[in-house]
Design a protein around this motif. Structure first.
Motif, PDB file in Angstrom:
ATOM      1  N   GLY A  32      44.022  40.844  42.255  1.00  0.00           N
ATOM      2  CA  GLY A  32      42.594  40.613  42.129  1.00  0.00           C
ATOM      3  C   GLY A  32      42.159  40.311  40.717  1.00  0.00           C
ATOM      4  N   LEU A 165      36.837  47.937  45.067  1.00  0.00           N
ATOM      5  CA  LEU A 165      36.399  47.910  43.674  1.00  0.00           C
ATOM      6  C   LEU A 165      37.009  49.096  42.944  1.00  0.00           C
ATOM      7  CD1 LEU A 165      32.573  47.378  44.308  1.00  0.00           C
ATOM      8  CD2 LEU A 165      34.257  45.591  43.850  1.00  0.00           C
ATOM      9  N   GLN A 192      37.755  46.197  38.212  1.00  0.00           N
ATOM     10  CA  GLN A 192      38.625  45.388  39.062  1.00  0.00           C
ATOM     11  C   GLN A 192      38.028  45.171  40.447  1.00  0.00           C
ATOM     12  OE1 GLN A 192      42.236  47.818  38.893  1.00  0.00           O
ATOM     13  NE2 GLN A 192      43.111  46.437  37.376  1.00  0.00           N
ATOM     14  N   ILE A 193      38.221  43.967  40.954  1.00  0.00           N
ATOM     15  CA  ILE A 193      37.952  43.633  42.355  1.00  0.00           C
ATOM     16  C   ILE A 193      39.290  43.208  42.944  1.00  0.00           C
ATOM     17  CG2 ILE A 193      36.676  42.147  43.934  1.00  0.00           C
ATOM     18  CD1 ILE A 193      34.618  41.731  41.714  1.00  0.00           C
ATOM     19  N   TRP A 194      39.702  43.813  44.048  1.00  0.00           N
ATOM     20  CA  TRP A 194      41.046  43.546  44.556  1.00  0.00           C
ATOM     21  C   TRP A 194      41.077  43.312  46.064  1.00  0.00           C
ATOM     22  CZ3 TRP A 194      42.185  47.234  48.131  1.00  0.00           C
ATOM     23  CH2 TRP A 194      41.586  48.490  47.991  1.00  0.00           C
TER      24      TRP A 194
END
Length: 202
Positions: A32, A165, A192-194
């Motif tokens: 991500g 998130l 982080q966005i994953w």
């Protein structure tokens, strides 16, 4: 040495999880977007976009709690304000997390938290300064080990696809400079966005 430590920690977690229970062990891949910056006294810096990519191992501990370990490559750093220059820090990160399921809110929703240990692979400064190209190795300016507190939330679908998130807040000073900036306190801060996908389960 760093590679042996990383491999040993992740291998130990997988073996530990397998021995404790043959049920509900999941292994998958994830990746991500990173929005990274520095906290502390580093000066006029702003966030830079990066990415992370790697594997996770998840095991059910109780009906409500899972344990998860991850092995990630993560590109972090900062953008120098008012200049077209970026500091790029590449890490191997190992998050060790407790995941709490929240079915009373939404089925598949969970919150997680824990610690992350990062090992610096490389650091460089690239861009343009006053019309001149900049490409400088700055690995010696940063300590090799980073520790962070991790908090986040995720949603897992029946298909094995999950996303979420996360925020990683650096706990230790990573500044290793010896010049006039030696006293500046610096720590990593990464949002982080994953997206992840389950590759195997038993």
């Amino acid at each position: 040495m760093k590679n042996r430590i990383i491999t040993s920690v992740f291998t130990f977690f997988i073996l530990w999880a397998s021995q404790l229970s043959a049920q509900d062990l999941k292994i998958g891949a994830k990746g991500g977007l990173n929005v990274a910056s520095f906290g502390g006294d580093f000066g006029d810096v702003g966030p830079r976009a990066g990415f992370h990519l790697g594997l996770y191992c998840n095991r059910e501990q109780t009906d409500r709690v899972n344990l998860q370990a991850e092995l990630l490559y993560s590109l972090q750093g900062v953008k120098i304000e008012d200049e077209d220059i970026r500091a790029n820090l590449s890490y191997i990160n190992i998050p060790l997390l407790a995941q709490v399921k929240l079915p009373e809110i939404v089925e598949g929703l969970s919150a997680h938290g824990g610690l992350q240990f990062g090992f610096l692979l490389s650091a460089n400064q690239k861009g343009t300064f006053r019309g001149n190209s900049v490409d400088r190795d700055i690995k010696d300016d940063f300590k090799g080990l980073d520790a962070s507190f991790v908090i986040g939330a995720g949603y897992e679908m029946d298909s094995g696809l999950n996303f979420g998130l996360r925020y990683n807040a650096g706990l230790n000073d990573i500044n290793n400079q010896t010049d006039e900036d030696a006293d500046a306190k610096v720590n990593n801060q990464v949002f982080q966005i994953w997206v992840a996908y389950q590759l195997w389960s038993n």
